[in-house]
Scaffold this active site. Structure first.
Site, PDB file in Angstrom:
ATOM      1  N   LYS A 117       0.822  -1.213   0.000  1.00 49.66           N
ATOM      2  CA  LYS A 117       0.000   0.000   0.000  1.00 49.66           C
ATOM      3  C   LYS A 117       0.855   1.261   0.000  1.00 49.66           C
ATOM      4  O   LYS A 117       0.378   2.339  -0.382  1.00 49.66           O
ATOM      5  CB  LYS A 117      -0.924   0.010   1.214  1.00 49.66           C
ATOM      6  N   ASP A 130      -8.246  -0.136   6.511  1.00 48.34           N
ATOM      7  CA  ASP A 130      -8.107  -1.261   7.430  1.00 48.34           C
ATOM      8  C   ASP A 130      -6.759  -1.185   8.137  1.00 48.34           C
ATOM      9  O   ASP A 130      -6.483  -1.964   9.038  1.00 48.34           O
ATOM     10  CB  ASP A 130      -8.187  -2.585   6.665  1.00 48.34           C
TER      11      ASP A 130
END
Length: 400
Positions: free
Chosen positions: A75, A123
């Site tokens: 990410k 998340d």
């Protein structure tokens, strides 16, 4: 469960917008931005011949994103890249000229960035990337987290200076709330999922992920015949599969999308032939993949270049974490978080079934690429599931 892609758009060319964001020029730009980061280094790529032999395939390579830019996950490539691009575009608009990435630390550009606020829901891993990107350019970040995000992951995001907002409900609820607050306050949403009217920024996030493919292909002796890609909302899987389709054409690998059985929104979408939202039932240990509504942009890509869809169980993910931490036959040790090894879990499950092997074309000549999408982003949880701390796992490889 394994489902072959029967969508009428399967193997058709990507939509023009997706071909641009996931193509060679976009990947080159993303890699150029990355090269200017002080802590940039290509992530390691490991060959696991012992496990490949056990699975009855020709070769198995694991690209390890657990060490990417100090954030512990792939990410790091998406949210921060999108933030930097958006700051440069805003600076160009206000200054009336093109602003290059090398000008990010110029006082005029930083003054513009300081007036910008970037918001996202996460998340855990995407929030770190957005917060880090905002910190790099001197902007403000606000990150929404749902009830299931661990305190350790929240603290890891906050260390980059983000303002943290806890919300009730799951990931999809946090996405909606972040978007609503952003509209009300004039902030910029940097999401890794899309919705009607909001596609370009998720496209930039996905563009950042294409760097993984470029690095992987440079170091593979031959292109892979198969890849197994984990999915939450689907952006990562779509970015990797889309770029592979563009650069390899008809020689592209067989792409299998892997999800937790408890959060398989892409699988359900493939069954329905259109994006569908699934019910939130039980949480999954694969917390970074616990999404119940696919990104429409991701599905638009995967409908064309995803060849099969499958699910794995909770025990499959934990078993992969332990297998990679305690390798056999001279294979290197790899730290893989709860979600990081889901693709490998899919391969192991597929290789154990004669019917699935035949359906996916897996045999002793197959060259499989797996991407470990995260390391121990929650070290306490990792130690609980593996029985070793991450540093001790990595020490095995360093000493071998």
């Amino acid at each position: 469960m394994v489902l072959l892609n029967r969508h009428p758009e399967h193997r058709q060319p990507l939509a023009s917008a997706d071909a641009v964001s996931l193509g060679v020029a976009g990947a080159t730009e993303a890699e150029g931005f990355l090269g200017l980061r002080e802590n940039h280094a290509e992530t390691p790529q490991h060959s696991l011949p012992a496990l490949a032999a056990e699975l009855g395939i020709g070769a198995l390579h694991v690209k390890d994103e657990g060490q990417r830019l100090g954030l512990g996950s792939f990410k790091a490539l998406g949210g921060s890249y999108a933030v930097i691009r958006l700051v440069l575009e805003e600076a160009a608009k206000r200054l009336g000229r093109t602003v290059d990435v090398t000008e990010l630390n110029e006082p005029g550009v930083r003054a513009i960035a300081a007036g910008m606020t970037f918001v996202c829901a996460t998340d855990g891993n995407h929030g770190r990337s957005v917060a880090q990107g905002a910190g790099l350019v001197g902007a403000r970040s606000v990150v929404f987290v749902h009830a299931g995000v661990s305190g350790e992951r929240v603290a890891a995001i906050a260390r980059f200076g983000a303002e943290m907002v806890r919300v009730d409900g799951g990931y999809d609820h946090s996405v909606r709330q972040a978007a609503e607050v952003a509209v009300a306050r004039g902030w910029t949403v940097v999401s890794d999922t899309s919705w009607p009217g909001y596609e370009r920024i998720p496209g930039l996030v996905m563009q950042g992920y294409t760097v993984i493919v470029r690095e992987a292909l440079r170091h593979l002796p031959k292109p892979p015949t198969h890849v197994f890609l984990q999915a939450g909302v689907g952006g990562f899987a779509a970015a990797i599969a889309g770029h592979l389709a563009i650069v390899l054409g008809e020689a592209r690998p067989m792409v299998t999308v892997v999800e937790p059985a408890r959060a398989a929104c892409i699988f359900a979408t493939a069954e329905a032939g259109r994006p569908v939202k699934i019910a939130h039932d039980r949480p999954t240990v694969m917390a970074m993949l616990e999404c119940h509504e696919p990104s429409p942009v991701a599905w638009r890509v995967l409908a064309r270049v995803g060849d099969a869809f499958m699910t794995v169980e909770e025990d499959d993910a934990v078993a992969v974490m332990n297998r990679l931490a305690r390798p056999q036959g001279g294979d290197p040790a790899i730290v893989s978080g709860e979600s990081g090894g889901a693709g490998l879990a899919g391969l192991i499950r597929a290789a154990a079934s004669p019917d699935t092997r035949a359906a996916l074309g897996l045999d002793e000549g197959s060259r499989v690429l797996i991407i470990n999408t995260e390391g121990a982003t929650d070290p306490g949880r990792y130690a609980e599931l593996v029985g070793m701390v991450p540093d001790d796992v990595l020490l095995q490889t360093a000493e071998s």
